[in-house]
Every structure is written in structure tokens, then in C-alpha cells.
Design an enzyme around this catalytic site. Structure first.
Site, PDB file in Angstrom:
ATOM      1  N   ASN A 211       8.037  -1.633 -39.323  1.00  0.00           N
ATOM      2  CA  ASN A 211       7.850  -0.189 -39.146  1.00  0.00           C
ATOM      3  C   ASN A 211       8.130   0.184 -37.689  1.00  0.00           C
ATOM      4  O   ASN A 211       8.502  -0.660 -36.891  1.00  0.00           O
ATOM      5  CB  ASN A 211       6.434   0.214 -39.572  1.00  0.00           C
ATOM      6  CG  ASN A 211       5.402  -0.530 -38.768  1.00  0.00           C
ATOM      7  OD1 ASN A 211       5.281  -0.341 -37.565  1.00  0.00           O
ATOM      8  ND2 ASN A 211       4.662  -1.423 -39.429  1.00  0.00           N
TER       9      ASN A 211
ATOM     10  N   ASP B  85       1.502  -2.890 -45.610  1.00  0.00           N
ATOM     11  CA  ASP B  85       0.653  -2.812 -46.799  1.00  0.00           C
ATOM     12  C   ASP B  85       1.185  -3.766 -47.875  1.00  0.00           C
ATOM     13  O   ASP B  85       0.438  -4.266 -48.695  1.00  0.00           O
ATOM     14  CB  ASP B  85       0.637  -1.385 -47.342  1.00  0.00           C
ATOM     15  CG  ASP B  85      -0.153  -0.458 -46.425  1.00  0.00           C
ATOM     16  OD1 ASP B  85      -1.209  -0.884 -45.930  1.00  0.00           O
ATOM     17  OD2 ASP B  85       0.306   0.683 -46.182  1.00  0.00           O
TER      18      ASP B  85
ATOM     19  N   PRO C  21      -2.751  -8.640 -46.838  1.00  0.00           N
ATOM     20  CA  PRO C  21      -4.204  -8.540 -46.597  1.00  0.00           C
ATOM     21  C   PRO C  21      -4.530  -7.285 -45.789  1.00  0.00           C
ATOM     22  O   PRO C  21      -3.782  -6.923 -44.886  1.00  0.00           O
ATOM     23  CB  PRO C  21      -4.521  -9.807 -45.785  1.00  0.00           C
ATOM     24  CG  PRO C  21      -3.220 -10.316 -45.285  1.00  0.00           C
ATOM     25  CD  PRO C  21      -2.158  -9.836 -46.225  1.00  0.00           C
ATOM     26  N   ASP C  22      -5.630  -6.623 -46.156  1.00  0.00           N
ATOM     27  CA  ASP C  22      -6.074  -5.463 -45.386  1.00  0.00           C
ATOM     28  C   ASP C  22      -7.022  -5.977 -44.293  1.00  0.00           C
ATOM     29  O   ASP C  22      -8.192  -6.274 -44.556  1.00  0.00           O
ATOM     30  CB  ASP C  22      -6.785  -4.442 -46.289  1.00  0.00           C
ATOM     31  CG  ASP C  22      -7.044  -3.135 -45.554  1.00  0.00           C
ATOM     32  OD1 ASP C  22      -7.406  -3.198 -44.361  1.00  0.00           O
ATOM     33  OD2 ASP C  22      -6.870  -2.062 -46.159  1.00  0.00           O
TER      34      ASP C  22
ATOM     35  N   PHE D 233      -7.472   3.226 -37.489  1.00  0.00           N
ATOM     36  CA  PHE D 233      -6.543   4.324 -37.247  1.00  0.00           C
ATOM     37  C   PHE D 233      -6.031   4.782 -38.598  1.00  0.00           C
ATOM     38  O   PHE D 233      -6.030   4.015 -39.564  1.00  0.00           O
ATOM     39  CB  PHE D 233      -5.365   3.872 -36.375  1.00  0.00           C
ATOM     40  CG  PHE D 233      -5.582   4.092 -34.900  1.00  0.00           C
ATOM     41  CD1 PHE D 233      -6.490   3.311 -34.207  1.00  0.00           C
ATOM     42  CD2 PHE D 233      -4.891   5.082 -34.204  1.00  0.00           C
ATOM     43  CE1 PHE D 233      -6.703   3.510 -32.851  1.00  0.00           C
ATOM     44  CE2 PHE D 233      -5.089   5.289 -32.855  1.00  0.00           C
ATOM     45  CZ  PHE D 233      -6.003   4.498 -32.176  1.00  0.00           C
TER      46      PHE D 233
ATOM     47  N   LYS E 267     -10.041   7.205 -45.961  1.00  0.00           N
ATOM     48  CA  LYS E 267      -9.930   5.813 -45.457  1.00  0.00           C
ATOM     49  C   LYS E 267     -11.222   5.387 -44.775  1.00  0.00           C
ATOM     50  O   LYS E 267     -11.679   4.256 -44.924  1.00  0.00           O
ATOM     51  CB  LYS E 267      -8.784   5.713 -44.435  1.00  0.00           C
ATOM     52  CG  LYS E 267      -7.461   5.348 -45.061  1.00  0.00           C
ATOM     53  CD  LYS E 267      -6.329   5.243 -44.061  1.00  0.00           C
ATOM     54  CE  LYS E 267      -5.026   5.249 -44.847  1.00  0.00           C
ATOM     55  NZ  LYS E 267      -3.862   5.590 -44.093  1.00  0.00           N
TER      56      LYS E 267
ATOM     57  N   LYS F 115     -13.019   2.254 -46.544  1.00  0.00           N
ATOM     58  CA  LYS F 115     -13.076   0.981 -45.814  1.00  0.00           C
ATOM     59  C   LYS F 115     -14.407   0.808 -45.092  1.00  0.00           C
ATOM     60  O   LYS F 115     -14.599  -0.182 -44.379  1.00  0.00           O
ATOM     61  CB  LYS F 115     -11.914   0.906 -44.817  1.00  0.00           C
ATOM     62  CG  LYS F 115     -10.528   0.961 -45.487  1.00  0.00           C
ATOM     63  CD  LYS F 115      -9.411   0.511 -44.565  1.00  0.00           C
ATOM     64  CE  LYS F 115      -8.047   0.747 -45.190  1.00  0.00           C
ATOM     65  NZ  LYS F 115      -6.944   0.105 -44.468  1.00  0.00           N
TER      66      LYS F 115
HETATM   67  O1  PMT Z   1       2.398   1.600 -31.660  1.00  0.00           O
HETATM   68  P1  PMT Z   1       2.759   3.019 -31.280  1.00  0.00           P
HETATM   69  O2  PMT Z   1       4.251   3.229 -31.312  1.00  0.00           O
HETATM   70  O3  PMT Z   1       2.123   3.450 -29.985  1.00  0.00           O
HETATM   71  O4  PMT Z   1       2.203   3.980 -32.430  1.00  0.00           O
HETATM   72  C1  PMT Z   1       0.837   4.129 -32.581  1.00  0.00           C
HETATM   73  C2  PMT Z   1       0.437   4.115 -34.070  1.00  0.00           C
HETATM   74  C3  PMT Z   1       1.005   5.344 -34.750  1.00  0.00           C
HETATM   75  C4  PMT Z   1       0.952   2.853 -34.751  1.00  0.00           C
HETATM   76  C5  PMT Z   1      -1.146   4.126 -34.087  1.00  0.00           C
HETATM   77  O5  PMT Z   1      -1.606   5.300 -33.451  1.00  0.00           O
HETATM   78  C6  PMT Z   1      -1.661   4.081 -35.512  1.00  0.00           C
HETATM   79  O6  PMT Z   1      -1.839   5.084 -36.190  1.00  0.00           O
HETATM   80  N1  PMT Z   1      -1.929   2.846 -36.012  1.00  0.00           N
HETATM   81  C7  PMT Z   1      -2.289   2.597 -37.417  1.00  0.00           C
HETATM   82  C8  PMT Z   1      -1.039   2.626 -38.254  1.00  0.00           C
HETATM   83  C9  PMT Z   1      -1.318   2.345 -39.708  1.00  0.00           C
HETATM   84  O7  PMT Z   1      -0.950   1.331 -40.200  1.00  0.00           O
HETATM   85  O8  PMT Z   1      -2.055   3.255 -40.306  1.00  0.00           O
HETATM   86  P2  PMT Z   1      -2.499   3.180 -41.858  1.00  0.00           P
HETATM   87  O9  PMT Z   1      -3.029   4.534 -42.110  1.00  0.00           O
HETATM   88  O10 PMT Z   1      -1.396   2.670 -42.716  1.00  0.00           O
HETATM   89  O11 PMT Z   1      -3.647   2.105 -41.830  1.00  0.00           O
HETATM   90  C10 PMT Z   1      -5.028   2.424 -41.707  1.00  0.00           C
HETATM   91  C11 PMT Z   1      -5.750   1.372 -40.927  1.00  0.00           C
HETATM   92  O12 PMT Z   1      -5.778   0.144 -41.654  1.00  0.00           O
HETATM   93  C12 PMT Z   1      -5.169   1.044 -39.569  1.00  0.00           C
HETATM   94  O13 PMT Z   1      -6.241   0.854 -38.657  1.00  0.00           O
HETATM   95  C13 PMT Z   1      -4.423  -0.257 -39.795  1.00  0.00           C
HETATM   96  O14 PMT Z   1      -4.403  -1.075 -38.616  1.00  0.00           O
HETATM   97  C14 PMT Z   1      -5.261  -0.904 -40.884  1.00  0.00           C
HETATM   98  N2  PMT Z   1      -4.521  -1.767 -41.806  1.00  0.00           N
HETATM   99  C15 PMT Z   1      -3.538  -1.276 -42.590  1.00  0.00           C
HETATM  100  C16 PMT Z   1      -2.888  -2.102 -43.495  1.00  0.00           C
HETATM  101  C17 PMT Z   1      -3.258  -3.456 -43.555  1.00  0.00           C
HETATM  102  N3  PMT Z   1      -2.631  -4.309 -44.378  1.00  0.00           N
HETATM  103  N4  PMT Z   1      -4.225  -3.937 -42.741  1.00  0.00           N
HETATM  104  C18 PMT Z   1      -4.862  -3.117 -41.892  1.00  0.00           C
HETATM  105  O15 PMT Z   1      -5.742  -3.577 -41.135  1.00  0.00           O
END
Ligand code: PMT
Length: 403
Positions: A208, A277, A303-304, A321, A335, A339
């Protein structure tokens, strides 16, 4: 550490030794007393007279200098120091320290001191990446030595990559401000940053647009707040913030493993990484050929990591995030609840937003229904504000209440 400190500055034999003169000048300007100790190799790169004039003290070079030892012996020197900074620290110096050698003044001092030791590595990128150097750095970090850098960029050898010594200003800031008491002093904060890569075949992967900037800004901010910081990072082109311990990973599974290997020691976990994901069900050992008109990839859930940390008992204060294109608040709150997080930082993504930008705009949500919005600002500033909120809301700073 604050100003008015006694810094024992070790200078070893690398081209970056020319920056040591500026380092001495800046430390003196900030009120530090500086005692320079040079290795034999350092003399090939910089004259003792320069460092002596700038530090206002005779430079020490030799373990067997009877006259100097009579004035201040090596044990006395080791006790005199409030901290030891070796800049530049060559691969050779790092290897010698890792193996506990004591055959010159600098290595002997490092064994004899109980002051904190900081190293500013400087070497060719392949030497830095070599498994021997990796292992030596790991050994030293496990003993409490702090690595400051290295930076990434053009190297004296003509190559580009990690291995440049950090600039003197950054080293002084790390030394004098990085360890300053802050709201998270004595706490350990783990932060994930950057993208993951899920391999399809030897040449392709799913990934990504994350640059790691947000996560690295959070790591630097956590350090400024006084915490010990573990940064678990996917592949990014960023320098490690001074004083931060970095663990590099590639896939979601590796990230999960690296996080769980160290999470038990952590007071706070912040998931800023953009973790896959889904990952390809099968890895093709050989490059997939473009014979068919279309190709279907079967994907399985990765894995999450964040949910796994939140499910631990006991668990660190857990911050996620949420990167959303639409209905940002609704999706983020969903979320947060699903979570079982302590806090979530939502950002809207789209062209020029959140991913790979220097600025960001976020909405922070807590389980009690409260929220706080932060308008467009540099990621560094947002990171400081988020760490201040985490310190207060988690109760870890001793000033706040856990929501
Ligand atoms: O890295 P940059 O270019 O500075 O950009 C910053 C960012 C946009 C990446 C950052 O601000 C951000 O939003 N990070 C989380 C991105 C993300 O994967 O969001 P999500 O909504 O898909 O996931 C939700 C949360 O679950 C996140 O904390 C993520 O780290 C976590 N996650 C998601 C999937 C997974 N398999 N495991 C996880 O731990």
C-alpha cells in the site's frame, strides 16, 4: 540529560570524523564539558589540535600515555563522564565494543564506565547491513547502549543508503533532549509504522501507499516524551529517529511476530502501520508467466496485529489508527469498539491525504464517546499532541485518569 554535562566524546577512524569538530563546538555551546578520546584510526582523518582547541582540553589518545594517565587515569576518565558518545562509531568500533575488547583507551573506558553509552554509527551501507554488524548492534542494544542513527543518504564511498553519521545538530538534540525527563519517562512505547509487503512470487508483492512518516513521527515524539521506544517498521526509506530501537519487517505475519516478541514489556502500543488485511494464499516459487488472459489470486486474511495486542491480558494502553475514505467517524468508532481499543486516531485518505504526506488531519475517539479533532498540521506536531494525549489519558504520566 540537560546542559552543563560532562560528555566523553570518542572519535573513531571514519571519514565522518570531520563532523566531530562541529559536534564538539555545538556541545560546548550548549554548556557541556567535552573530553575527546581519539582512536589511532581517527588520527588519519582529523587532527587532535582541532579537537583540543574546540574542547579546551588535551585530547586523550593512548592507554599507555604515562603523563596523561598521571593527570587523569582511564578509570578516572570513565567515572568523570556523565555520558559517553562515540561519533563516528565505525563497524570496527562497534564490533570491538560488542566483544568487550579493552586494548585501547576508548574501548577500555567503555568497559569501565557506568555512564550511558551512545553510538553514532557511520559506515558503508553494506557494512551496516552485514549480519555481523546487525548482530553486534543487537548485542550492544541488549546491554543498554543507544544507537543514534545512522541516517540514510549519499555516502562518501559514492553509494546511497543507510550508514551516514547523523548530523551533529541531530546528535546534540538526541543527547541533550532525547533523554530529558518527560511525561512518559520510564515507560516503553511500541509503535508500528509503514506498509507491509505480501509476496506473490519472487518479483511481485501486494502493498500500500504508506511511507512510514506518521509512525516515525510518533516514535520521535514518544522519545521526546521520555519513553523507551520500539519501532516495528515495514519497508520505508526513512532514518531511524535518534534514540529509537527499530525492528524491520516485511510481511503482516513478520510484523505480528515482532510485536508479540516484545509487547509484554510495553506500556503503550500504537498501531500506525498500514498492515495488509489479506495476503496471497499461495506463494509461487517461480515468476508467474503472463500466459492466460486473466489471473485470479486467492487471498486469505492476514493476522490482525492490533486486535491481537488488544486481546492480551494484561495489555498495554492500546491505540489504533483508522484510514478511511468515507464516513470516517462512523467507521473509526466501529473499529474502536470491535477491536476493544483504548483510543483510535482516524484519518481521511485520498489523493494527497494521510498516506505519504508531510501533514495530516486527524480525529481522535475514545470509548467513553469523547473525541478531539486536530486540523491540518505537520505529522511531527500531530505526533507530539497525540503522545501528550496518550500520556494523560492512559494515566501513565501520573497526571491523568485512564478513561
Ligand atoms: O505512513 P504514512 O504515509 O505517514 O501514512 C500514515 C497512515 C495513513 C498509514 C496512518 O496515519 C494510518 O492511518 N495508519 C493505519 C492504516 C491502516 O491500516 O488502517 P486500517 O483502518 O486498515 O487499520 C486499522 C488499524 O488496525 C490500524 O491501527 C492498523 O495498524 C491495524 N491493523 C490493520 C490490519 C491488520 N492486519 N493488522 C492491524 O494491526
Amino acid at each position: 540529560m540537560t546542559g552543563q554535562q560532562r560528555v566523553l566524546l570518542g572519535v573513531t577512524g571514519g571519514i565522518a570524523a570531520y563532523k566531530s569538530a562541529e559536534l564538539v563546538r555545538l556541545l560546548r555551546e550548549r554548556g557541556c564539558e567535552v573530553q575527546v578520546v581519539m582512536t589511532r584510526g581517527a588520527r588519519e582523518f582529523i587532527g587532535a589540535a582541532t579537537l583540543q582547541a574546540l574542547s579546551g582540553r588535551p585530547v586523550r589518545e593512548d592507554l599507555w600515555d604515562a603523563a596523561a594517565e598521571a593527570a587523569m587515569g582511564h578509570i578516572e576518565l570513565a567515572r568523570w563522564a556523565d555520558c559517553v558518545l562515540i561519533a563516528p562509531a565505525t563497524a570496527q568500533c562497534i564490533a570491538r565494543l560488542a566483544h568487550g575488547l579493552a586494548d585501547d583507551l576508548l574501548s577500555t573506558l567503555c568497559l569501565a564506565t557506568d555512564a550511558p553509552v551512545y553510538l553514532a554509527p557511520a559506515m558503508n551501507r553494506l557494512m551496516w547491513a552485514h549480519p555481523a554488524t546487525r548482530a553486534n548492534c543487537g548485542t550492544l542494544e541488549a546491554r543498554g547502549v543507544t544507537l543514534l542513527g545512522p541516517g540514510i543518504g549519499a555516502q562518501a564511498c559514492g553509494e546511497t543508503g543507510p550508514g551516514r553519521m547523523l548530523e551533529p545538530e541531530a546528535l546534540v538534540a538526541a543527547l541533550l533532549e532525547g533523554a530529558a525527563p518527560g511525561p512518559l519517562s520510564g515507560r516503553t512505547v511500541m509503535i508500528t509504522a509503514g506498509p507491509t509487503r505480501e509476496p506473490i512470487d519472487p518479483v511481485r508483492y501486494l502493498t500500500n501507499r504508506s511511507s512510514g512518516k506518521m509512525g516515525f513521527a510518533l516514535a520521535a515524539a514518544a522519545r521526546r516524551a521520555g519513553a523507551r521506544v520500539l519501532l516495528v517498521s515495514g519497508p520505508v526509506a526513512l532514518s531511524t529517529p535518534p534514540g529509537v530501537e527499530r525492528i524491520d519487517v516485511e510481511t503482516a505475519a513478520q510484523l505480528d511476530e515482532a510485536v508479540h516478541a516484545r509487547i509484554r514489556d510495553c506500556d503503550v502500543f500504537i498501531g500506525a502501520a498500514a498492515v495488509a488485511d489479506y495476503r496471497p494464499r499461495d506463494y509461487a516459487e517461480q515468476k508467474i508467466k503472463k500466459s492466460a488472459a486473466s489471473l485470479t489470486l486467492a487471498l486469505d486474511r492476514a493476522p490482525d496485529v492490533l486486535a491481537g495486542v488488544a486481546a492480551l491480558e494484561p495489555r498495554p494502553y492500546t491505540v489504533g489508527f483508522a484510514a478511511e475514505t468515507n464516513d470516517v467517524e462512523r467507521h473509526a468508532r466501529e473499529k474502536l469498539e470491535r477491536k476493544q481499543l483504548d483510543m483510535i486516531v482516524a484519518n481521511r485518505v485520498g489523493p494527497g491525504r494521510a498516506f505519504d504526506t508531510d501533514d495530516n488531519e486527524v480525529l481522535v475517539l475514545w470509548p467513553d464517546g469523547s473525541q478531539q479533532a486536530f486540523g491540518q498540521a505537520p505529522k511531527r506536531e500531530l505526533a507530539d499532541a497525540l503522545l501528550a494525549l496518550i500520556a494523560t489519558r492512559s494515566g501513565l504520566s501520573g497526571h491523568g485518569m485512564r478513561p
